[in-house]
Design a protein around this motif. Structure first.
Motif, PDB file in Angstrom:
ATOM      1  N   SER A 179       0.832  -1.206   0.000  1.00  0.00           N
ATOM      2  CA  SER A 179       0.000   0.000   0.000  1.00  0.00           C
ATOM      3  C   SER A 179       0.867   1.258   0.000  1.00  0.00           C
ATOM      4  O   SER A 179       2.032   1.228   0.414  1.00  0.00           O
ATOM      5  N   PRO A 180       0.306   2.403  -0.470  1.00  0.00           N
ATOM      6  CA  PRO A 180       1.051   3.662  -0.388  1.00  0.00           C
ATOM      7  C   PRO A 180       1.473   4.004   1.036  1.00  0.00           C
ATOM      8  O   PRO A 180       2.530   4.607   1.241  1.00  0.00           O
ATOM      9  N   SER A 181       0.647   3.604   2.033  1.00  0.00           N
ATOM     10  CA  SER A 181       1.005   3.896   3.422  1.00  0.00           C
ATOM     11  C   SER A 181       2.280   3.181   3.829  1.00  0.00           C
ATOM     12  O   SER A 181       3.117   3.738   4.548  1.00  0.00           O
ATOM     13  N   LEU A 182       2.450   1.924   3.393  1.00  0.00           N
ATOM     14  CA  LEU A 182       3.674   1.193   3.715  1.00  0.00           C
ATOM     15  C   LEU A 182       4.873   1.806   2.987  1.00  0.00           C
ATOM     16  O   LEU A 182       5.965   1.926   3.559  1.00  0.00           O
ATOM     17  N   LYS A 183       4.683   2.206   1.738  1.00  0.00           N
ATOM     18  CA  LYS A 183       5.763   2.857   0.995  1.00  0.00           C
ATOM     19  C   LYS A 183       6.161   4.174   1.667  1.00  0.00           C
ATOM     20  O   LYS A 183       7.346   4.529   1.738  1.00  0.00           O
ATOM     21  N   MET A 184       5.162   4.907   2.161  1.00  0.00           N
ATOM     22  CA  MET A 184       5.428   6.169   2.838  1.00  0.00           C
ATOM     23  C   MET A 184       6.214   5.938   4.124  1.00  0.00           C
ATOM     24  O   MET A 184       7.190   6.637   4.428  1.00  0.00           O
ATOM     25  N   LEU A 185       5.800   4.919   4.884  1.00  0.00           N
ATOM     26  CA  LEU A 185       6.472   4.585   6.133  1.00  0.00           C
ATOM     27  C   LEU A 185       7.922   4.193   5.865  1.00  0.00           C
ATOM     28  O   LEU A 185       8.850   4.643   6.554  1.00  0.00           O
ATOM     29  N   THR A 186       8.137   3.353   4.862  1.00  0.00           N
ATOM     30  CA  THR A 186       9.491   2.913   4.526  1.00  0.00           C
ATOM     31  C   THR A 186      10.352   4.081   4.060  1.00  0.00           C
ATOM     32  O   THR A 186      11.525   4.187   4.441  1.00  0.00           O
ATOM     33  N   ALA A 187       9.777   4.978   3.235  1.00  0.00           N
ATOM     34  CA  ALA A 187      10.534   6.129   2.734  1.00  0.00           C
ATOM     35  C   ALA A 187      10.956   7.049   3.880  1.00  0.00           C
ATOM     36  O   ALA A 187      12.076   7.579   3.876  1.00  0.00           O
ATOM     37  N   ILE A 221       9.078  15.204  -2.951  1.00  0.00           N
ATOM     38  CA  ILE A 221       8.457  14.894  -4.247  1.00  0.00           C
ATOM     39  C   ILE A 221       7.845  13.497  -4.225  1.00  0.00           C
ATOM     40  O   ILE A 221       6.724  13.278  -4.701  1.00  0.00           O
ATOM     41  N   TYR A 222       8.551  12.551  -3.646  1.00  0.00           N
ATOM     42  CA  TYR A 222       8.048  11.169  -3.569  1.00  0.00           C
ATOM     43  C   TYR A 222       6.814  11.099  -2.668  1.00  0.00           C
ATOM     44  O   TYR A 222       5.843  10.395  -2.978  1.00  0.00           O
ATOM     45  N   MET A 223       6.837  11.840  -1.551  1.00  0.00           N
ATOM     46  CA  MET A 223       5.691  11.837  -0.642  1.00  0.00           C
ATOM     47  C   MET A 223       4.445  12.425  -1.307  1.00  0.00           C
ATOM     48  O   MET A 223       3.340  11.912  -1.152  1.00  0.00           O
ATOM     49  N   VAL A 224       4.629  13.504  -2.048  1.00  0.00           N
ATOM     50  CA  VAL A 224       3.495  14.123  -2.745  1.00  0.00           C
ATOM     51  C   VAL A 224       2.899  13.141  -3.748  1.00  0.00           C
ATOM     52  O   VAL A 224       1.677  13.016  -3.889  1.00  0.00           O
ATOM     53  N   LYS A 225       3.758  12.405  -4.452  1.00  0.00           N
ATOM     54  CA  LYS A 225       3.288  11.405  -5.412  1.00  0.00           C
ATOM     55  C   LYS A 225       2.507  10.300  -4.704  1.00  0.00           C
ATOM     56  O   LYS A 225       1.446   9.871  -5.181  1.00  0.00           O
ATOM     57  N   LEU A 226       3.006   9.829  -3.565  1.00  0.00           N
ATOM     58  CA  LEU A 226       2.315   8.776  -2.818  1.00  0.00           C
ATOM     59  C   LEU A 226       0.983   9.260  -2.268  1.00  0.00           C
ATOM     60  O   LEU A 226       0.005   8.506  -2.231  1.00  0.00           O
ATOM     61  N   GLN A 227       0.942  10.514  -1.829  1.00  0.00           N
ATOM     62  CA  GLN A 227      -0.292  11.048  -1.261  1.00  0.00           C
ATOM     63  C   GLN A 227      -1.406  11.085  -2.294  1.00  0.00           C
ATOM     64  O   GLN A 227      -2.580  10.997  -1.954  1.00  0.00           O
ATOM     65  N   ALA A 228      -1.030  11.219  -3.559  1.00  0.00           N
ATOM     66  CA  ALA A 228      -2.050  11.279  -4.615  1.00  0.00           C
ATOM     67  C   ALA A 228      -2.544   9.903  -5.029  1.00  0.00           C
ATOM     68  O   ALA A 228      -3.559   9.789  -5.717  1.00  0.00           O
ATOM     69  N   ALA A 229      -1.852   8.842  -4.597  1.00  0.00           N
ATOM     70  CA  ALA A 229      -2.239   7.485  -4.978  1.00  0.00           C
ATOM     71  C   ALA A 229      -3.422   7.003  -4.138  1.00  0.00           C
ATOM     72  O   ALA A 229      -3.524   7.339  -2.956  1.00  0.00           O
ATOM     73  N   PRO A 230      -4.344   6.233  -4.721  1.00  0.00           N
ATOM     74  CA  PRO A 230      -5.471   5.692  -3.939  1.00  0.00           C
ATOM     75  C   PRO A 230      -4.962   4.797  -2.824  1.00  0.00           C
ATOM     76  O   PRO A 230      -4.045   4.010  -3.009  1.00  0.00           O
ATOM     77  N   PRO A 277      -1.084   1.891  21.073  1.00  0.00           N
ATOM     78  CA  PRO A 277       0.252   1.322  21.290  1.00  0.00           C
ATOM     79  C   PRO A 277       1.309   1.859  20.333  1.00  0.00           C
ATOM     80  O   PRO A 277       2.499   1.593  20.518  1.00  0.00           O
ATOM     81  N   ALA A 278       0.908   2.582  19.305  1.00  0.00           N
ATOM     82  CA  ALA A 278       1.877   3.104  18.335  1.00  0.00           C
ATOM     83  C   ALA A 278       2.690   4.232  18.951  1.00  0.00           C
ATOM     84  O   ALA A 278       2.142   5.130  19.596  1.00  0.00           O
ATOM     85  N   LEU A 279       4.011   4.201  18.749  1.00  0.00           N
ATOM     86  CA  LEU A 279       4.884   5.277  19.212  1.00  0.00           C
ATOM     87  C   LEU A 279       4.857   6.453  18.252  1.00  0.00           C
ATOM     88  O   LEU A 279       4.909   7.608  18.664  1.00  0.00           O
ATOM     89  N   LEU A 280       4.776   6.173  16.951  1.00  0.00           N
ATOM     90  CA  LEU A 280       4.717   7.204  15.926  1.00  0.00           C
ATOM     91  C   LEU A 280       3.480   6.980  15.065  1.00  0.00           C
ATOM     92  O   LEU A 280       3.126   5.838  14.756  1.00  0.00           O
ATOM     93  N   VAL A 281       2.834   8.065  14.677  1.00  0.00           N
ATOM     94  CA  VAL A 281       1.658   7.983  13.806  1.00  0.00           C
ATOM     95  C   VAL A 281       1.827   8.980  12.667  1.00  0.00           C
ATOM     96  O   VAL A 281       2.584   9.949  12.766  1.00  0.00           O
ATOM     97  N   GLU A 282       1.109   8.741  11.571  1.00  0.00           N
ATOM     98  CA  GLU A 282       1.177   9.647  10.434  1.00  0.00           C
ATOM     99  C   GLU A 282       0.605  11.007  10.804  1.00  0.00           C
ATOM    100  O   GLU A 282      -0.414  11.111  11.482  1.00  0.00           O
ATOM    101  N   ARG A 283       1.285  12.057  10.384  1.00  0.00           N
ATOM    102  CA  ARG A 283       0.843  13.414  10.692  1.00  0.00           C
ATOM    103  C   ARG A 283      -0.507  13.713  10.058  1.00  0.00           C
ATOM    104  O   ARG A 283      -0.813  13.248   8.966  1.00  0.00           O
ATOM    105  N   ARG A 284      -1.285  14.508  10.744  1.00  0.00           N
ATOM    106  CA  ARG A 284      -2.501  15.038  10.142  1.00  0.00           C
ATOM    107  C   ARG A 284      -2.164  16.238   9.257  1.00  0.00           C
ATOM    108  O   ARG A 284      -2.806  16.482   8.250  1.00  0.00           O
ATOM    109  N   LEU A 285      -1.179  17.017   9.672  1.00  0.00           N
ATOM    110  CA  LEU A 285      -0.760  18.201   8.920  1.00  0.00           C
ATOM    111  C   LEU A 285       0.693  18.025   8.511  1.00  0.00           C
ATOM    112  O   LEU A 285       1.552  17.757   9.342  1.00  0.00           O
ATOM    113  N   GLY A 286       0.969  18.168   7.234  1.00  0.00           N
ATOM    114  CA  GLY A 286       2.334  18.050   6.775  1.00  0.00           C
ATOM    115  C   GLY A 286       2.681  16.645   6.325  1.00  0.00           C
ATOM    116  O   GLY A 286       1.820  15.791   6.148  1.00  0.00           O
ATOM    117  N   ILE A 287       3.973  16.417   6.149  1.00  0.00           N
ATOM    118  CA  ILE A 287       4.474  15.178   5.606  1.00  0.00           C
ATOM    119  C   ILE A 287       5.222  14.409   6.690  1.00  0.00           C
ATOM    120  O   ILE A 287       5.961  14.991   7.479  1.00  0.00           O
TER     121      ILE A 287
END
Length: 331
Positions: free
Chosen positions: A199-207, A257-266, A291-301
């Motif tokens: 998923s794009p979320s996993l790619k984002m996490l790895t990046a 640039i990579y994050m912006v591309k991933l954000q546009a993916a379904p 239990p998560a130590l880090l979570v995806e930001r609501r604002l920003g990358i």
């Protein structure tokens, strides 16, 4: 230096340009696709982006008059952008999707796979420690007075008297900064909620994790090189300073640039962080039940720390040390 200052301000303007519609949200608020694509939703984004670039232009004009105003222009640019994001988030909350319970998640499913990731933390620390050992073995060769600060062209503009604090201070700071980045990388790899494979979320996490590891390696070389300056008979070459800065900017730019591309993916990965757990205008996440130590930001990358997690306290301690120690070491 004006062209460098302009580049920094333009880069920040570009960073702040993208958050409004990141991660299938509108200014950090989960909303339906219909709201995001509506005239009102698009109008909110346009007003925000016009304001960002207008203030960026004003900041660039201020620096054109005198580049010594760059620190104040940067602080003002960041403060205005944060205020605008908070204000627009308040307006977007009226479109928020309903949430009737606190969502948490197990740390199962898929995690980033980065072989030998620990080496990206170990190698810089060993490199800095080796530099400190080398300095101790050649202590008598260090002059009583040596440069302690250089401008962007590699020219010495500040000098200091030989002491343990000045010789080893930069290396101590480097180890602490490497520890902070290593902590964040560890959190991304082991302490984030897992997502669907591919998923794009996993790619984002790895990046995000790879970027942190690359920055650690880059800064490790930089701290080792700068730590050896008391023994060198010459100032660092201007091209060396430009190379270090250029590589760092290139890494961050490629990441954005990579994050912006991933954000546009379904992506059908759920957010799992209700609005009630986001404080300070959606910038701080606090949820003791997650239990998560880090979570995806609501604002920003990128990702942010769950300040309700027990391990957030060591993180706060490291941030405090990295922030305050230079005031003692380099005053």
């Amino acid at each position: 230096m004006n062209w460098i200052a302009m580049g920094v301000l333009l880069f920040l303007g570009g960073i702040f340009h993208f958050p409004p519609q990141m991660s299938r949200k509108l200014f950090g608020v989960p909303v339906s696709a219909a709201v995001r694509e509506s005239e009102e939703g698009r109008g909110m984004v346009r007003r925000y982006q016009w304001a960002i670039w207008l203030f960026t232009a004003l900041a660039m004009g201020l620096v054109t008059v005198a580049d010594r105003w760059l620190p104040w222009a940067l602080v003002a640019q960041i403060a205005v952008a944060m205020a605008l994001l908070i204000r627009m988030r308040q307006q977007a909350l009226r479109f928020a999707l309903p949430s009737d319970r606190i969502h948490t998640t197990s740390l199962g499913l898929k995690a980033p796979e980065i072989p030998y990731a620990w080496l990206a933390t170990a190698i810089p620390v060993l490199l800095i420690a080796g530099t400190a050992l080398y300095l101790s073995q050649h202590w008598d060769q260090i002059p009583q007075r040596f440069p302690i600060h250089y401008n962007l062209w590699g020219e010495a503009d500040r000098w200091g008297q030989k002491s343990e604090k000045l010789v080893y201070g930069l290396l101590i700071f480097g180890v602490l900064l490497e520890g902070l980045l290593g902590f964040l990388a560890y959190g991304l790899i082991t302490g984030t909620r897992r997502v669907r494979p591919g998923s794009p979320s996993l790619k984002m996490l790895t990046a995000n994790a790879i970027l942190l590891l690359l920055i650690q390696l880059h800064l490790g070389v930089l701290f080792a090189y700068m730590g050896l300056q008391p023994l060198m008979a010459h100032s660092p070459a201007g091209w060396v300073s430009a190379l270090f800065i250029g590589v760092l900017f290139a890494l961050v730019a490629a990441f954005v640039i990579y994050m912006v591309k991933l954000q546009a993916a379904p992506d059908d990965s759920p957010d799992n962080t209700p609005d009630a757990t986001w404080r300070w205008g959606g910038m701080v996440y606090f949820n003791r039940e997650d239990p998560a130590l880090l979570v995806e930001r609501r604002l920003g990358i990128g990702y942010t720390v769950n300040f309700g997690h027990a391990l957030s306290w060591p993180f706060i301690g490291l941030v405090s040390l990295v922030t305050l120690l230079p005031m003692y070491l380099f005053r």
